[in-house]
Enzyme design. Structure first.
Site, PDB file in Angstrom:
ATOM      1  N   ASP A 179       1.397   3.433   1.281  1.00 19.76           N
ATOM      2  CA  ASP A 179       1.432   4.643   2.645  1.00 19.76           C
ATOM      3  C   ASP A 179       2.962   3.917   3.685  1.00 19.76           C
ATOM      4  O   ASP A 179       3.340   3.117   3.245  1.00 19.76           O
ATOM      5  CB  ASP A 179       0.470   4.653   3.461  1.00 19.76           C
ATOM      6  CG  ASP A 179      -0.249   3.088   3.523  1.00 19.76           C
ATOM      7  OD1 ASP A 179       0.676   2.083   3.319  1.00 19.76           O
ATOM      8  OD2 ASP A 179      -1.410   3.472   4.391  1.00 19.76           O
ATOM      9  N   TYR A 226      -7.997   4.746  -3.156  1.00 18.04           N
ATOM     10  CA  TYR A 226      -7.016   4.103  -2.192  1.00 18.04           C
ATOM     11  C   TYR A 226      -7.861   4.847  -1.031  1.00 18.04           C
ATOM     12  O   TYR A 226      -7.874   5.714  -0.943  1.00 18.04           O
ATOM     13  CB  TYR A 226      -5.459   3.860  -2.380  1.00 18.04           C
ATOM     14  CG  TYR A 226      -5.049   3.473  -1.199  1.00 18.04           C
ATOM     15  CD1 TYR A 226      -4.326   2.353  -0.390  1.00 18.04           C
ATOM     16  CD2 TYR A 226      -4.187   3.948  -0.013  1.00 18.04           C
ATOM     17  CE1 TYR A 226      -4.316   1.814   0.351  1.00 18.04           C
ATOM     18  CE2 TYR A 226      -3.403   4.266   1.135  1.00 18.04           C
ATOM     19  CZ  TYR A 226      -3.592   3.251   1.110  1.00 18.04           C
ATOM     20  OH  TYR A 226      -2.648   1.547   2.668  1.00 18.04           O
ATOM     21  N   ASP A 277       0.213  -0.871   0.271  1.00 17.44           N
ATOM     22  CA  ASP A 277       0.166   0.013  -0.066  1.00 17.44           C
ATOM     23  C   ASP A 277       1.182   0.863  -0.016  1.00 17.44           C
ATOM     24  O   ASP A 277       2.056   1.347   0.589  1.00 17.44           O
ATOM     25  CB  ASP A 277      -0.427  -0.134   0.877  1.00 17.44           C
ATOM     26  CG  ASP A 277      -1.801  -0.679   1.329  1.00 17.44           C
ATOM     27  OD1 ASP A 277      -2.437  -1.498   0.169  1.00 17.44           O
ATOM     28  OD2 ASP A 277      -2.556  -1.190   2.042  1.00 17.44           O
TER      29      ASP A 277
END
Length: 699
Positions: free
Chosen positions: A94, A313, A92
């Site tokens: 992040d 997202y 992801d």
């Protein structure tokens, strides 16, 4: 996600056990953290037992272990990495997504080249675009370092302070475990303090005045503005004395011929930019206000919409959009305009895809952007009620970007009359703009456009018409709901204790992350520290919450330190803070708090206060020779006594230790016979000879 990526690679997709094969390469996946941080007892078995003398536990070399539930997939990944020539990291976009793949690569000692793909949406066009824009994974080292710093800081605080304050509570007779977290504890403290504010709230009655003045162009209603030196004001500038208010109205209506004078008349055009699209927190807060949804519900729903490929997202802390996606607006708006029987279709049909709001700003984008609809068409009929509502909010915010700014004239007027000041303001609507979209939603109406004030200019004279006193009362603070508590975590600067920190932290990112805030609130409820008030959805603290927060010093219950640390974690992402320095500060803090826990004295919990140490309670225990009563403050106090019909048998009174002045002397049978020792052992090692059943204090 793995399946969607594989579809966008060349050739047929062949499914294997734990991975997918295509012509362009193999796609495999993890789930959560395949590797977990070692528990204290996995560093050293002595930590299995919780003891104050072992704290703080500071790992010299941080250990990761393969999670039992992920073993099979870990070895599949390991085998594939061994065969690979190049690896693409598709975690992801992040800091947590960066770490959970990087830590596997580091654990395996991978030396092969690693590329990074950033996926903010799972529709085919977005994935293919991302595949063509691979970056070197080394560019994201700072993101990994930030996640690593967060994980290790959480371990240091959680493992050490949970033990330290649980032991302190148990010494005082509380049979509890106190879980302490770097973020969850100050979050819980917000609710506890708010509840105490409510318990201690005393409403204050105060008085305001409205006065009407007549100008040649019409009547204007104003509010009396007291001077700083006005008698009867409290520290907040409120008038508490009704007699003074009545005296003023009498003074205003006295029959002399004085007129009022306009001393200020200002009109300025104001422009209100479009409301930005959503970060996860902003979406959770609005969905909570609009529909009463819990933050975790909103995150789970946004995740499902993402997996359906109709939104981007969800765990984004950003509310801006990249410039290169502006060209997609026509397609997205056209799709939204085809959604039957919704306001979205009408708004999208009237939107202008050429309008470029402030949301399009590459400088505000990091690894991800705001949550918006994708180019995939949405079949609203196939969505659940919850999904429909969340999709509606996301699409509404996106459509808003393609409406003009909201414009109005703001007018301010000040009138002086009989040495007193009266003020008013008003706005005249010039262009509805984007508020045409939100204006259809009653909950979103902020300020209705006020009627135009009479045209006048500075120096004009006005005549006093009448004044009216209004009796008002201060209102108590509002209890937190899950949604407003999440908003408080995001805007944590409002709750810090130190005024200087409050200023510095105004632009801080809050405490916790977009992905963890809802989970933290849910965990506080699951562990029994917060409960939901029926119907109103207010969060109420339990007795355990009060005990936990009261046991801790301000350093852990106020968010000042946590907010600064969170800011440092974001600085680390930018390369402006160092992992080692951050962890050093965490270790210093942990040592300080462990010492405070060691020195703390909590309120006693039990019927029978220990007559010797006075700092613990006697608790019934089962020993080799049957039931007995022992002090909860063991091993600091070793007082014991027999059980007598379910109650502790009265202990013989012991003489106070002349050395430490804290323990008592008791008779002990040693290898060389009886002697007297201090109950404060091992802190006090005083011993005395026995002389006819009493301590000989002369030796």
């Amino acid at each position: 996600m793995g399946a969607e990526i594989a579809k966008c690679l060349t050739g047929p997709v062949t499914r294997k056990d734990g991975y997918l094969v295509t012509k362009d390469g193999v796609v495999t996946w993890g789930f959560g953290h395949i590797l977990r941080q070692a528990e204290p007892n996995e560093y050293d078995s002595k930590y299995q037992k919780w003891r104050m003398e072992d704290l703080p536990i500071i790992p010299e070399d941080w250990k990761l272990l393969i999670d039992k539930s992920c073993e099979k997939q870990f070895y599949i990944i390991k085998g594939l990495i061994e065969k690979a020539t190049e690896i693409v990291h598709a975690g992801d976009p992040d800091r947590e997504g960066q770490l959970l793949i990087d830590e596997v690569l580091d654990y395996l000692g991978n030396a092969k080249p690693v590329k990074r793909i950033l996926l903010n949406a799972l529709d085919e066009k977005s994935i293919k675009k991302a595949i063509c824009s691979l970056r070197d994974n080394h560019e994201f080292l700072n993101l990994k370092q930030s996640a690593l710093a967060r994980a290790r800081a959480d371990w240091l605080i959680g493992m050490n302070l949970s033990r330290a304050y649980t032991l302190a509570a148990q010494r005082a007779g509380h049979r509890v475990t106190l879980p302490i977290g770097r973020v969850k504890t100050p979050t819980l403290a917000l609710v506890v303090r708010r509840e105490r504010e409510l318990e201690n709230f005393v409403p204050v009655d105060y008085f305001t005045m409205k006065a009407d003045f007549e100008h040649v162009n019409g009547v204007v209603t104003t509010n009396w503005k007291p001077k700083d030196e006005q008698r009867g004001l409290d520290s907040e500038g409120r008038l508490l004395d009704k007699n003074i208010a009545e005296g003023l109205t009498q003074k205003f209506s006295d029959g002399d011929a004085s007129s009022g004078k306009v001393v200020l008349y200002e009109t300025a055009e104001k422009k209100e930019s479009q409301r930005l699209p959503f970060s996860l927190s902003a979406l959770q807060v609005l969905a909570g206000k609009r529909f009463g949804y819990e933050p975790q519900q909103v995150l789970d729903t946004a995740q499902r919409l993402y997996e359906k490929k109709i939104t981007t997202y969800p765990r984004s802390d950003c509310d801006f959009l990249p410039q290169n996606q502006f060209e997609d607006a026509s397609i997205i708006l056209a799709n939204l305009a085809q959604i039957a029987d919704t306001k979205l279709a009408q708004w999208a049909g009237e939107a202008d895809p050429k309008i470029k709001s402030r949301a399009w700003n590459d400088k505000k984008i990091s690894a991800h952007h705001a949550i918006i609809p994708t180019q995939e068409k949405c079949n609203m009929q196939a969505l659940s009620e919850l999904e429909k509502n969340i999709y509606f909010l996301i699409a509404q915010a996106y459509i808003t970007q393609f409406y003009p700014v909201h414009i109005y004239d703001q007018t301010k007027i000040e009138i002086e009359y009989k040495q007193e000041t009266f003020v008013t303001s008003g706005r005249v609507l010039k262009q509805v703009g984007w508020k045409e979209v939100y204006g259809a939603e009653p909950d979103d109406k902020k300020e209705e456009a006020q009627e135009a004030l009479p045209a006048m200019k500075k120096g004009d004279m006005v005549e006093y018409v009448s004044a009216k006193i209004e009796n008002k009362a201060t209102k108590p603070p509002v209890r937190f709901t899950a949604a407003t508590l999440l908003a408080a975590m995001k805007e944590i600067h409002k709750y810090v204790k130190n005024p200087e920190s409050k200023k510095k932290l105004k632009d801080v990112y809050g405490i916790g992350t977009e992905a963890t805030r809802a989970t933290i609130i849910k965990e506080l409820m699951t562990r029994g520290f917060l409960v939901n008030e029926a119907k109103k959805k207010n969060l109420l603290p339990t007795e355990s919450a009060y005990l936990l927060i009261d046991a801790l010093p301000d350093e852990m219950t106020y968010p000042d330190s946590t907010a600064i640390w969170e800011n440092n974690l974001h600085l680390m992402v930018e390369g402006d803070a160092e992992l080692e320095q951050f962890l050093h500060e965490q270790i210093v803090f942990t040592k300080l708090l462990c010492q405070k826990a060691n020195d703390s004295s909590l309120p006693l919990n039990g019927e029978h206060q220990c007559p010797r140490c006075k700092k613990g309670v006697l608790q019934l225990k089962n020993g080799k020779n049957g039931a007995f009563w022992g002090c909860s403050n063991f091993p600091r106090c070793r007082a014991t006594c027999d059980d007598e019909n379910g109650k502790p048998k009265e202990m013989p009174k012991l003489e106070l230790c002349p050395r430490c002045k804290q323990g008592s002397l008791r008779l002990i049978n040693g290898k060389n016979g009886a002697f007297w020792g201090c109950t404060n052992y091992p802190s006090c090692m005083a011993t005395f000879n026995d002389q006819d059943g009493k301590p000989n204090l002369g030796n």
